[in-house]
Write a protein that holds these residues in place. Structure first.
Motif, PDB file in Angstrom:
ATOM      1  N   ALA A 198     -34.624   4.759   4.899  1.00 31.07           N
ATOM      2  CA  ALA A 198     -35.247   4.777   6.220  1.00 31.07           C
ATOM      3  C   ALA A 198     -36.443   5.716   6.208  1.00 31.07           C
ATOM      4  O   ALA A 198     -36.408   6.779   5.583  1.00 31.07           O
ATOM      5  CB  ALA A 198     -34.233   5.201   7.281  1.00 31.07           C
ATOM      6  N   HIS A 243     -37.608   7.631   8.553  1.00 35.10           N
ATOM      7  CA  HIS A 243     -37.414   8.946   9.169  1.00 35.10           C
ATOM      8  C   HIS A 243     -36.674   9.910   8.253  1.00 35.10           C
ATOM      9  O   HIS A 243     -36.698  11.117   8.472  1.00 35.10           O
ATOM     10  CB  HIS A 243     -36.681   8.819  10.517  1.00 35.10           C
ATOM     11  N   GLN A 295     -29.753   2.549  10.242  1.00 35.48           N
ATOM     12  CA  GLN A 295     -30.861   3.305  10.812  1.00 35.48           C
ATOM     13  C   GLN A 295     -30.462   4.293  11.894  1.00 35.48           C
ATOM     14  O   GLN A 295     -30.952   5.412  11.925  1.00 35.48           O
ATOM     15  CB  GLN A 295     -31.918   2.343  11.364  1.00 35.48           C
ATOM     16  N   SER A 296     -29.602   3.925  12.822  1.00 35.14           N
ATOM     17  CA  SER A 296     -29.383   4.818  13.955  1.00 35.14           C
ATOM     18  C   SER A 296     -28.080   4.492  14.651  1.00 35.14           C
ATOM     19  O   SER A 296     -27.424   3.481  14.369  1.00 35.14           O
ATOM     20  CB  SER A 296     -30.545   4.701  14.955  1.00 35.14           C
ATOM     21  N   SER A 341     -28.324   7.387   7.501  1.00 33.04           N
ATOM     22  CA  SER A 341     -29.603   6.692   7.640  1.00 33.04           C
ATOM     23  C   SER A 341     -30.196   6.349   6.278  1.00 33.04           C
ATOM     24  O   SER A 341     -30.243   7.186   5.372  1.00 33.04           O
ATOM     25  CB  SER A 341     -30.594   7.570   8.410  1.00 33.04           C
ATOM     26  N   GLY A 342     -30.657   5.110   6.143  1.00 38.94           N
ATOM     27  CA  GLY A 342     -31.247   4.643   4.900  1.00 38.94           C
ATOM     28  C   GLY A 342     -30.255   4.048   3.938  1.00 38.94           C
ATOM     29  O   GLY A 342     -30.648   3.451   2.929  1.00 38.94           O
ATOM     30  N   ASP A 377     -39.236   1.512  10.374  1.00 38.16           N
ATOM     31  CA  ASP A 377     -38.420   2.621   9.869  1.00 38.16           C
ATOM     32  C   ASP A 377     -37.886   2.328   8.469  1.00 38.16           C
ATOM     33  O   ASP A 377     -36.690   2.480   8.194  1.00 38.16           O
ATOM     34  CB  ASP A 377     -37.262   2.917  10.825  1.00 38.16           C
ATOM     35  N   LEU A 378     -38.791   1.932   7.574  1.00 37.34           N
ATOM     36  CA  LEU A 378     -38.419   1.660   6.185  1.00 37.34           C
ATOM     37  C   LEU A 378     -39.350   2.448   5.259  1.00 37.34           C
ATOM     38  O   LEU A 378     -40.515   2.676   5.578  1.00 37.34           O
ATOM     39  CB  LEU A 378     -38.518   0.169   5.860  1.00 37.34           C
ATOM     40  N   ALA A 394     -28.656  -1.358  12.440  1.00 37.95           N
ATOM     41  CA  ALA A 394     -29.202  -1.470  11.084  1.00 37.95           C
ATOM     42  C   ALA A 394     -30.368  -2.445  11.111  1.00 37.95           C
ATOM     43  O   ALA A 394     -30.376  -3.409  11.898  1.00 37.95           O
ATOM     44  CB  ALA A 394     -28.130  -1.955  10.110  1.00 37.95           C
ATOM     45  N   MET A 395     -31.375  -2.183  10.267  1.00 37.90           N
ATOM     46  CA  MET A 395     -32.493  -3.108  10.117  1.00 37.90           C
ATOM     47  C   MET A 395     -32.015  -4.298   9.287  1.00 37.90           C
ATOM     48  O   MET A 395     -31.330  -4.134   8.281  1.00 37.90           O
ATOM     49  CB  MET A 395     -33.668  -2.421   9.423  1.00 37.90           C
TER      50      MET A 395
END
Length: 376
Positions: free
Chosen positions: A184, A186, A305-306, A289-290, A216-217, A327-328
């Motif tokens: 991610a 961030h 992601q969050s 995250s990520g 956010d990648l 999640a993305m």
């Protein structure tokens, strides 16, 4: 550090003596106006909605000093660990209460709490303090003998540079056999350097080779190839399908070998019908995250992601949301990878695997991402 919507800024410091320092600034001036210099009663503070675990302290010229060690002595390690999971801090001075959301710490409080617990348990030992300077009577050494004069006049050896400190951490997933890692954006924002930790604890330097803040990648490249690579699933997910989240949440508190959680796809869109996102029920924490979101065959279907801020929602609606995480989608991640000339491995959906097998697969391809700041 956390930036708050009301313009205040908070810096946290936890000493080995279990004193939590909270420096609150606003508009460049230390200690905002709601903290009186002549406070008649000591300030109190607690995280989230647990005033029974409040800690007291004192107002100083630079902020507040709070005795969080009293929680450890009074309620034990489990209550102390909950400090690291706090989403908000409440501070009361002379009956005036201020509440700050800690959404910008990215697990910093968790790292501080975990370090303090290790120190208290004797797992971390600090070197002894240097001896005090010599007195005037003993400050002048005896003159060296003639044969040592040349040695005494040599310049001192250069001091080796100190190691950069870790200022945050997240998770990432290996997407190519040449060492590309997807995470991610961030997680790596503001980092002066990056390292990744593989299973087994080996650290490798990494660099940023691509960023997409809007989605956010971020794409990293490790200094050396990594042994295992994730495969992306070719088919779209279905609503209600089982998914697996793997990562390194709450560094310093939870297992250093990674954590796995299981859940389902709750919705095929995110907040406000964001078609780039998936809503999932698999629990995640700061540090996830990520990390990868997998199907039950061990294939990548998204990037964690969050999570929904439960404190803010509870304050606005009066109800506490549970297991609302995002999640993305893998399709968005695929477009990002291809835009940076990374062609991942693809697999079609196959039979589901036992949970233990999916966990083993996730552990092989997931890394911990360390954000490095200035040297200490």
């Amino acid at each position: 550090m956390s930036d708050f919507s009301n313009g205040d800024r908070v810096e946290l410091m936890l000493t080995t003596g279990m004193t939590l320092g909270i420096s609150v600034t606003k508009g460049g001036s230390e200690v905002p106006g709601w903290v009186p210099a002549d406070s008649s009663a000591p300030p109190r503070a607690w995280v989230d909605d647990e005033p029974e675990f409040a800690f007291s302290g004192a107002v100083t010229p630079t902020g507040l000093l709070l005795d969080v060690g009293s929680i450890l002595n009074r309620a034990g390690a489990s209550a102390f660990r909950r400090l690291g999971e706090g989403r908000a801090v409440n501070i009361v001075v002379d009956s005036g209460r201020q509440r700050y959301a800690l959404r910008g710490t990215y697990g910093a409080l968790a790292e501080l709490v975990g370090c303090a617990l290790k120190v208290r348990a004797g797992e971390v030992v600090f070197p002894p303090r240097p001896s005090p300077p010599p007195t005037v009577a003993s400050a002048l050494p005896a003159p060296p003998p003639p044969q040592a004069a040349a040695v005494a006049q040599r310049p001192p050896s250069p001091v080796p540079p100190s190691e950069p400190r870790v200022t945050g951490s997240g998770s990432g997933v290996v997407v190519s056999d040449t060492g590309h890692i997807l995470t991610a954006d961030h997680v790596i924002e503001g980092c002066r350097g990056l390292r990744i930790i593989q299973v087994g604890g080996t650290q490798i330097a990494a660099e940023v080779v691509g960023r997409d803040p809007r989605n956010d990648l971020a794409l990293l490249k490790a200094a050396s190839p990594l042994p295992s690579v994730i495969a992306l699933r070719m088919e779209s997910l279905r609503n209600g399908e089982a998914v697996v989240a793997y990562g390194y949440p709450l560094g310093g508190l939870l297992a250093s070998m990674g954590n796995v959680t299981f859940g389902n796809v709750s919705a095929l869109v995110g907040l406000r019908d964001d078609s780039r996102m998936l809503q999932i029920s698999a629990p995640v924490q700061p540090g996830n995250s990520g990390g990868p979101l997998l199907d039950m065959g061990g294939r990548l279907v998204g990037i964690v992601q969050s999570k929904l801020n439960a404190v803010n929602v509870a304050m606005a609606s009066g109800d506490i949301p549970q297991n609302v995480n995002f999640a993305m989608k893998g399709s968005v991640a695929l477009g990002f990878l291809q835009a940076h000339n990374v062609e991942p491995v693809f697999e079609r959906r196959g039979p589901d695997l036992p949970q233990a097998d999916v966990t083993a697969q996730a552990q092989k391809v997931t890394v911990k991402v360390l954000c490095l700041g200035a040297a200490q």
